[in-house]
Design a protein around this motif. Structure first.
Motif, PDB file in Angstrom:
ATOM      1  N   ALA A 162       0.823  -1.199   0.000  1.00 19.72           N
ATOM      2  CA  ALA A 162       0.000   0.000   0.000  1.00 19.72           C
ATOM      3  C   ALA A 162       0.860   1.254   0.000  1.00 19.72           C
ATOM      4  CB  ALA A 162      -0.912   0.005   1.232  1.00 19.72           C
ATOM      5  N   ALA A 163       0.396   2.312  -0.648  1.00 20.38           N
ATOM      6  CA  ALA A 163       1.066   3.603  -0.567  1.00 20.38           C
ATOM      7  C   ALA A 163       1.011   4.089   0.871  1.00 20.38           C
ATOM      8  CB  ALA A 163       0.388   4.608  -1.489  1.00 20.38           C
ATOM      9  N   GLY A 164       2.104   4.690   1.333  1.00 22.29           N
ATOM     10  CA  GLY A 164       2.163   5.197   2.697  1.00 22.29           C
ATOM     11  C   GLY A 164       2.830   4.242   3.667  1.00 22.29           C
ATOM     12  N   MET A 165       3.108   3.014   3.220  1.00 19.21           N
ATOM     13  CA  MET A 165       3.749   2.035   4.103  1.00 19.21           C
ATOM     14  C   MET A 165       5.254   2.014   3.862  1.00 19.21           C
ATOM     15  SD  MET A 165       3.164  -2.105   4.450  1.00 19.21           S
ATOM     16  CE  MET A 165       1.852  -2.060   5.682  1.00 19.21           C
ATOM     17  N   VAL A 166       6.026   2.245   4.913  1.00 19.59           N
ATOM     18  CA  VAL A 166       7.482   2.147   4.843  1.00 19.59           C
ATOM     19  C   VAL A 166       7.853   0.669   4.784  1.00 19.59           C
ATOM     20  CG1 VAL A 166       9.635   2.607   6.082  1.00 19.59           C
ATOM     21  CG2 VAL A 166       7.794   4.302   6.099  1.00 19.59           C
ATOM     22  N   VAL A 167       8.877   0.322   4.002  1.00 19.13           N
ATOM     23  CA  VAL A 167       9.234  -1.084   3.838  1.00 19.13           C
ATOM     24  C   VAL A 167       9.894  -1.654   5.080  1.00 19.13           C
ATOM     25  CG1 VAL A 167      10.719  -2.693   2.563  1.00 19.13           C
ATOM     26  CG2 VAL A 167       9.340  -1.016   1.323  1.00 19.13           C
ATOM     27  N   HIS A 168      10.909  -0.982   5.604  1.00 19.79           N
ATOM     28  CA  HIS A 168      11.606  -1.520   6.771  1.00 19.79           C
ATOM     29  C   HIS A 168      11.849  -0.436   7.807  1.00 19.79           C
ATOM     30  CE1 HIS A 168      15.327   0.402   5.458  1.00 19.79           C
ATOM     31  NE2 HIS A 168      15.129  -0.112   4.265  1.00 19.79           N
ATOM     32  N   PRO A 169      11.990  -0.806   9.072  1.00 26.07           N
ATOM     33  CA  PRO A 169      12.184   0.188  10.128  1.00 26.07           C
ATOM     34  C   PRO A 169      13.452   1.011   9.926  1.00 26.07           C
ATOM     35  CG  PRO A 169      11.613  -1.945  11.069  1.00 26.07           C
ATOM     36  CD  PRO A 169      11.918  -2.177   9.608  1.00 26.07           C
ATOM     37  N   ALA A 170      13.352   2.273  10.293  1.00 27.32           N
ATOM     38  CA  ALA A 170      14.493   3.198  10.266  1.00 27.32           C
ATOM     39  C   ALA A 170      14.153   4.347  11.198  1.00 27.32           C
ATOM     40  CB  ALA A 170      14.754   3.691   8.840  1.00 27.32           C
ATOM     41  N   HIS A 211      14.977  10.184 -12.736  1.00 28.08           N
ATOM     42  CA  HIS A 211      15.160  10.129 -14.187  1.00 28.08           C
ATOM     43  C   HIS A 211      14.082  10.926 -14.929  1.00 28.08           C
ATOM     44  CE1 HIS A 211      18.064   6.501 -14.915  1.00 28.08           C
ATOM     45  NE2 HIS A 211      18.665   7.572 -14.450  1.00 28.08           N
ATOM     46  N   MET A 212      12.822  10.793 -14.519  1.00 27.14           N
ATOM     47  CA  MET A 212      11.763  11.526 -15.214  1.00 27.14           C
ATOM     48  C   MET A 212      11.897  13.032 -14.963  1.00 27.14           C
ATOM     49  SD  MET A 212      10.329   9.268 -16.990  1.00 27.14           S
ATOM     50  CE  MET A 212       9.170  10.414 -17.743  1.00 27.14           C
ATOM     51  N   ALA A 213      12.321  13.410 -13.767  1.00 24.79           N
ATOM     52  CA  ALA A 213      12.563  14.833 -13.504  1.00 24.79           C
ATOM     53  C   ALA A 213      13.710  15.347 -14.373  1.00 24.79           C
ATOM     54  CB  ALA A 213      12.871  15.047 -12.023  1.00 24.79           C
ATOM     55  N   HIS A 214      14.745  14.534 -14.530  1.00 22.38           N
ATOM     56  CA  HIS A 214      15.884  14.892 -15.374  1.00 22.38           C
ATOM     57  C   HIS A 214      15.443  15.077 -16.819  1.00 22.38           C
ATOM     58  CE1 HIS A 214      19.939  14.909 -17.002  1.00 22.38           C
ATOM     59  NE2 HIS A 214      19.671  13.834 -17.728  1.00 22.38           N
ATOM     60  N   LEU A 215      14.463  14.290 -17.229  1.00 21.88           N
ATOM     61  CA  LEU A 215      13.931  14.379 -18.587  1.00 21.88           C
ATOM     62  C   LEU A 215      13.060  15.624 -18.764  1.00 21.88           C
ATOM     63  CD1 LEU A 215      14.075  12.546 -21.159  1.00 21.88           C
ATOM     64  CD2 LEU A 215      11.864  11.606 -20.456  1.00 21.88           C
ATOM     65  N   GLY A 216      12.715  16.268 -17.660  1.00 21.16           N
ATOM     66  CA  GLY A 216      11.850  17.446 -17.716  1.00 21.16           C
ATOM     67  C   GLY A 216      10.396  17.138 -17.462  1.00 21.16           C
ATOM     68  N   HIS A 217      10.115  15.921 -16.989  1.00 23.47           N
ATOM     69  CA  HIS A 217       8.735  15.492 -16.764  1.00 23.47           C
ATOM     70  C   HIS A 217       8.607  14.803 -15.404  1.00 23.47           C
ATOM     71  CE1 HIS A 217       7.795  16.479 -20.934  1.00 23.47           C
ATOM     72  NE2 HIS A 217       8.928  15.881 -21.259  1.00 23.47           N
ATOM     73  N   PRO A 218       8.739  15.578 -14.321  1.00 20.53           N
ATOM     74  CA  PRO A 218       8.638  14.982 -12.986  1.00 20.53           C
ATOM     75  C   PRO A 218       7.255  14.400 -12.729  1.00 20.53           C
ATOM     76  CG  PRO A 218       8.570  17.366 -12.866  1.00 20.53           C
ATOM     77  CD  PRO A 218       8.933  17.038 -14.280  1.00 20.53           C
ATOM     78  N   LEU A 219       7.180  13.498 -11.775  1.00 23.15           N
ATOM     79  CA  LEU A 219       5.919  12.858 -11.445  1.00 23.15           C
ATOM     80  C   LEU A 219       4.984  13.845 -10.749  1.00 23.15           C
ATOM     81  CD1 LEU A 219       7.771  10.419 -12.033  1.00 23.15           C
ATOM     82  CD2 LEU A 219       6.688   9.248 -10.106  1.00 23.15           C
ATOM     83  N   LEU A 220       3.707  13.753 -11.064  1.00 21.68           N
ATOM     84  CA  LEU A 220       2.724  14.550 -10.353  1.00 21.68           C
ATOM     85  C   LEU A 220       2.754  14.177  -8.869  1.00 21.68           C
ATOM     86  CD1 LEU A 220       1.692  15.251 -13.209  1.00 21.68           C
ATOM     87  CD2 LEU A 220      -0.631  14.905 -12.381  1.00 21.68           C
ATOM     88  N   GLY A 221       2.637  15.174  -8.023  1.00 26.00           N
ATOM     89  CA  GLY A 221       2.568  14.947  -6.593  1.00 26.00           C
ATOM     90  C   GLY A 221       3.885  14.670  -5.911  1.00 26.00           C
ATOM     91  N   ASP A 222       4.986  14.644  -6.651  1.00 27.19           N
ATOM     92  CA  ASP A 222       6.278  14.306  -6.054  1.00 27.19           C
ATOM     93  C   ASP A 222       6.810  15.500  -5.264  1.00 27.19           C
ATOM     94  OD1 ASP A 222       8.899  13.554  -5.427  1.00 27.19           O
ATOM     95  OD2 ASP A 222       9.113  12.400  -7.266  1.00 27.19           O
ATOM     96  N   PRO A 223       6.908  15.393  -3.931  1.00 28.79           N
ATOM     97  CA  PRO A 223       7.354  16.536  -3.129  1.00 28.79           C
ATOM     98  C   PRO A 223       8.855  16.802  -3.204  1.00 28.79           C
ATOM     99  CG  PRO A 223       7.047  14.619  -1.731  1.00 28.79           C
ATOM    100  CD  PRO A 223       6.612  14.205  -3.114  1.00 28.79           C
ATOM    101  N   VAL A 224       9.622  15.844  -3.723  1.00 27.56           N
ATOM    102  CA  VAL A 224      11.079  15.977  -3.766  1.00 27.56           C
ATOM    103  C   VAL A 224      11.560  16.415  -5.144  1.00 27.56           C
ATOM    104  CG1 VAL A 224      13.282  14.757  -3.488  1.00 27.56           C
ATOM    105  CG2 VAL A 224      11.359  14.251  -1.953  1.00 27.56           C
ATOM    106  N   ARG A 244       1.107  12.234  -2.657  1.00 27.24           N
ATOM    107  CA  ARG A 244       2.282  11.384  -2.885  1.00 27.24           C
ATOM    108  C   ARG A 244       2.675  11.466  -4.342  1.00 27.24           C
ATOM    109  NH1 ARG A 244       1.343   6.049  -5.040  1.00 27.24           N
ATOM    110  NH2 ARG A 244      -0.852   5.565  -5.424  1.00 27.24           N
ATOM    111  N   GLN A 245       3.822  10.870  -4.695  1.00 20.30           N
ATOM    112  CA  GLN A 245       4.193  10.823  -6.094  1.00 20.30           C
ATOM    113  C   GLN A 245       3.287   9.818  -6.819  1.00 20.30           C
ATOM    114  OE1 GLN A 245       6.423  10.017  -3.673  1.00 20.30           O
ATOM    115  NE2 GLN A 245       6.958   7.860  -3.897  1.00 20.30           N
ATOM    116  N   ALA A 246       2.901  10.155  -8.044  1.00 19.66           N
ATOM    117  CA  ALA A 246       1.991   9.307  -8.816  1.00 19.66           C
ATOM    118  C   ALA A 246       2.782   8.170  -9.457  1.00 19.66           C
ATOM    119  CB  ALA A 246       1.276  10.132  -9.876  1.00 19.66           C
TER     120      ALA A 246
END
Length: 355
Positions: A115-123, A275-288, A316-318
């Motif tokens: 699911a979106a929003g779930m971190v994979v491993h503890p940190a 990579h998509m940001a480098h191409l000039g087409h960042p993902l919608l919703g990407d805060p970074v 979130r990022q799409a």
């Protein structure tokens, strides 16, 4: 400057000062510095992001005995601050009864739709509520130990806010077999992303090395592989599947957003996003790597109003890991799993299709 604290232990790591209070006083030459930047100078074992979080979110800083939460405050000579970090949490992940969407499971491995929003491993900052916590509850102590205490069974990762298919090893032999396939790029990994604009050409390959951004440890940058010792070779194959809002675009024949399929030849941290940001087409919703809003998308029609509202509610990022294919590390069977994107992604996609 005065500084008092318990002796730092050699076992402490970044973002961990063991809960010991630290008091610092501003000298005349330090006046007018930004508070969080100044604290980094005196607490080098902590990152600036961690200090800012401790100040603003945890209320762990006191000024003259009162809680102080303004990390951007310009400090003044003679001011005294005391940082009282919360106790260090147990880094050993514990089983938690968290629902999982299981696509396949046998005694060797488990495939899930994360699911979106779930971190994979503890940190740091996420010691509970992770996929590992859920897997420990679901699988018990059968998970592979190769990943260590904090990452049992984890062969690959998805970003916290990326949804989709993941495979986890239940024992070391399966872990070795899957890891070998990942290392030689023998895994089929297909993602769907909604991006700003439409890439030209519509089909192509991005081959650009990645390394941690100097000032932002959570961001990856495109770098010269020969000039950076930490650079990782990265290749993404992309194909535009749909274009949205062609009539709203500033240039004739262009579009304001598009659905893009990305196939990974390598699997680096934030690879598709960078990579998509480098191409000039960042993902919608990407805060970074992205940007707020969508160029050309203005209110005034039911369709555009709906798309704007849906995007504003999309936090979130799409990006969705749609397909994962591999050879079963024990049976040798060819396996492939595919999932539709979750409701929030589907709703965003539908709103842009109506433009």
């Amino acid at each position: 400057m005065t500084k008092s604290s318990a002796d730092n232990k050699s076992t402490e790591t970044d973002d961990d000062i063991g809960g010991d209070p630290v008091t610092v006083t501003v000298s005349d030459v330090e006046a007018k510095m930004r508070l969080d930047k100044w604290l980094v100078l005196h607490l080098p074992e902590l990152s600036r992001a961690r200090i800012k979080s401790l100040i603003e979110k945890d209320g762990a800083l006191q000024k003259d005995g009162e809680t102080f939460t303004n990390a951007s405050w310009k400090i003044r000579e003679g001011e005294t601050y005391t940082l009282i970090p919360p106790p260090v949490e147990d880094a050993t992940p514990q089983p938690q009864d968290i629902p999982l969407t299981v696509l396949y499971e046998d005694e060797h491995l488990i495939v899930i739709d994360k699911a979106a929003g779930m971190v994979v491993h503890p940190a740091a900052g996420n010691w509970s509520g992770t996929l590992v916590n859920a897997l420990l509850y679901h699988c018990g102590d059968t998970l592979s130990g190769i990943g260590g205490v904090a990452r049992p069974g984890i062969v690959h990762r998805l970003d916290k806010d990326t949804s989709g298919v993941m495979v986890v090893a239940k024992h070391d032999k399966a872990h070795h077999g899957l890891r070998d396939q990942f290392s030689v790029h023998d895994i089929e990994r297909v993602y769907h992303a909604i991006v700003h604009g439409a890439p030209r050409p519509g089909i192509g390959t991005i081959e650009a090395a990645l390394a941690r951004a100097g000032a932002d440890r959570k961001k990856m940058s495109i770098v010269d592989a020969e000039a950076h010792s930490s650079a990782r070779h990265a290749i993404t194959h992309y194909k535009m599947l749909e274009k949205f809002g062609t009539g709203l675009a500033r240039l004739e024949g262009d579009s304001i957003a598009s659905l893009v399929e990305c196939r990974l030849e390598t699997g680096r941290t934030h690879q598709i996003r960078a990579h998509m940001a480098h191409l000039g087409h960042p993902l919608l919703g990407d805060p970074v790597y992205g940007r707020t809003g969508v160029a050309g998308l203005k209110p005034g029609t039911p369709a555009s109003d709906s798309a704007i509202a849906t995007l504003a509610a999309f936090h979130r990022q799409a990006l969705h890991a749609r397909q994962l294919g591999f050879i079963h590390p024990i049976t040798g069977e060819e396996m492939s799993f595919e999932t539709d994107p979750p409701e929030d992604f589907a709703r965003l996609l539908a709103s842009f299709r109506r433009l």
